[in-house]
Scaffold this active site. Structure first.
Site, PDB file in Angstrom:
ATOM      1  N   TYR B 176       3.665   7.839  -2.572  1.00 47.18           N
ATOM      2  CA  TYR B 176       4.518   6.870  -3.264  1.00 47.18           C
ATOM      3  C   TYR B 176       4.161   5.472  -2.812  1.00 47.18           C
ATOM      4  CZ  TYR B 176       7.380   5.983   0.864  1.00 47.18           C
ATOM      5  OH  TYR B 176       7.814   5.607   2.097  1.00 47.18           O
ATOM      6  N   CYS B 177       4.840   4.510  -3.456  1.00 43.89           N
ATOM      7  CA  CYS B 177       4.403   3.129  -3.319  1.00 43.89           C
ATOM      8  C   CYS B 177       5.580   2.212  -3.585  1.00 43.89           C
ATOM      9  CB  CYS B 177       3.265   2.941  -4.312  1.00 43.89           C
ATOM     10  SG  CYS B 177       2.543   1.339  -4.279  1.00 43.89           S
ATOM     11  N   ARG B 178       5.322   1.032  -4.121  1.00 40.12           N
ATOM     12  CA  ARG B 178       6.402   0.047  -4.294  1.00 40.12           C
ATOM     13  C   ARG B 178       7.283   0.330  -5.485  1.00 40.12           C
ATOM     14  NH1 ARG B 178       1.801  -3.971  -3.508  1.00 40.12           N
ATOM     15  NH2 ARG B 178       1.661  -4.110  -1.246  1.00 40.12           N
TER      16      ARG B 178
END
Lengths: 219, 219
Positions: B176-178
């Site tokens: 996952y990320c921003r």
DNA sequence: GCTACGTTCAAGTAATCTATTGAGTGATAT
DNA sequence: ATATCACTCAATAGATTACTTGAACGTAGC
């Protein structure tokens, strides 16, 4: 390095937002929410020249918000997919909650904060089952003719004052319009309340009613 | 007649859309979705000059999308209300469905269409209960330090290749990320799959996880 | 007080957007 | 054919936007 894929992606999203970044184009989208329309018909409704309207429509098309088809010598435009209405909806919500200016305009129609509160379509269905409610469509005649809520009565806002006698003062009135922030229904409710008639506006407009899968006339 | 209240209202909505109408500002909003930040810190992350970033932030502020507070000599900006994230979300959705260009960029990361399919947070929770899953945070170290999903391992994308040995090839990886369209997680998943590791990306990013009321570390 | 730092303001340039005008295209009607 | 209608295209003027530069402001620490 050239522009990263990230920026390229965001540039695409931004171009969609820019397409929404003009009051007339939002107006166009609201009108198209009711159904297909030709360029001239739209131009007349919105009060722009044909050429100008055509260019706005092409911007919306480039952004993927509308699509078009040819029908004889007409070119009919319509919203592209259901999520465009959803996007407009969230945009309006952010505006109502975060922009003091929006609140000011909306408040301008009413003295009391509570008067602004809308009625949901579930509530409308429940109340109209008991027959205590007049469902009032305040859009112009031609739009009513295309499609309207079942059992709705059509009195365009500008005729409202002269046709007050047609409204049963013993019943509650629920007014609706093109969309959740179509001001016609705000005006109508404000006018009716000033005359002592119990009136509310429907939370949604016709397109949201349709999107909810509820019945319309003519279907 | 001067501009009608309707156009005035739509002009307000349009001004919000215009604020979203720039790739850098969308980038800024995505970064602010993770938490408060000062102007310089943001400018560095985004790769713009301080003055320019400040001006973008002020546009976002005028549009009611962000707000700021002073903390010592810093001025910290943050998103204003939850609906801003929702607005970005629907904007991205419209982009993904209606804009061929968006699809093209996203597709660029993967050969197979299915590889793109994300994992929902419900799915992540279910799979991680069984301990079969490595939750991978691919953001830079400092962002991970501020807040991250419970039990997540941090390997910034640019270090991924050199730190491949730290990933257990027997486990599935969920990166996952921003945010939902933060390309870091796309890159990471593409890179891992090329090396034969089963990897998916989480549908949402950290801000959506927080908005869903799920736990974070440090809380 | 002075200095350093983070941020904002103001001025200027290049690029983009809006609306108008008039010409051009494609389809229907005579 | 030719005329008409619905729409699009091209060229233009005026307004707005993006980014840079350098100066100005507010706070913290010396």
């Amino acid at each position: 390095m050239s522009t990263s894929p990230k920026l390229k992606l965001y540039e695409e999203f931004a171009s969609i937002a820019r397409a929404l970044g003009n009051a007339h184009r939002i107006d166009i989208l609201e009108h198209l929410g009711q159904g297909e329309r030709g360029v001239d018909a739209l131009a007349a409704k919105i009060g722009l020249s044909t050429a100008n309207t055509s260019q706005h429509l092409q911007q919306l098309k480039r952004a993927g918000l509308v699509e078009s088809r040819r029908d004889g010598k007409y070119i009919l435009y319509r919203l592209k997919g259901d999520n465009v209405l959803a996007l407009l909806g969230t945009l309006f919500e952010v505006g109502e909650h975060n922009q003091a200016e929006v609140d000011k305009v909306l408040r301008g129609y009413f003295h009391e904060r509570d008067d602004m509160e809308p009625v949901s379509h579930e509530e409308l269905l429940a109340r109209s089952r008991d027959g205590l409610v007049t469902v009032l469509d305040v859009r112009p005649k031609d739009e009513f003719a295309m499609q309207h809520l079942p059992g709705a009565k059509n009195i365009p806002v500008e005729e409202l004052e002269s046709r007050l006698s047609e409204i049963d003062p013993a019943q509650e009135v629920i007014a609706y319009c093109r969309g959740p922030y179509c001001v016609l229904s705000f005006e109508a409710v404000a006018a009716l309340r000033q005359r002592g008639i119990k009136a509310w506006r429907l939370e949604d407009g016709l397109p949201e009613w349709r999107a909810a899968g509820l019945p319309l006339e003519p279907s």
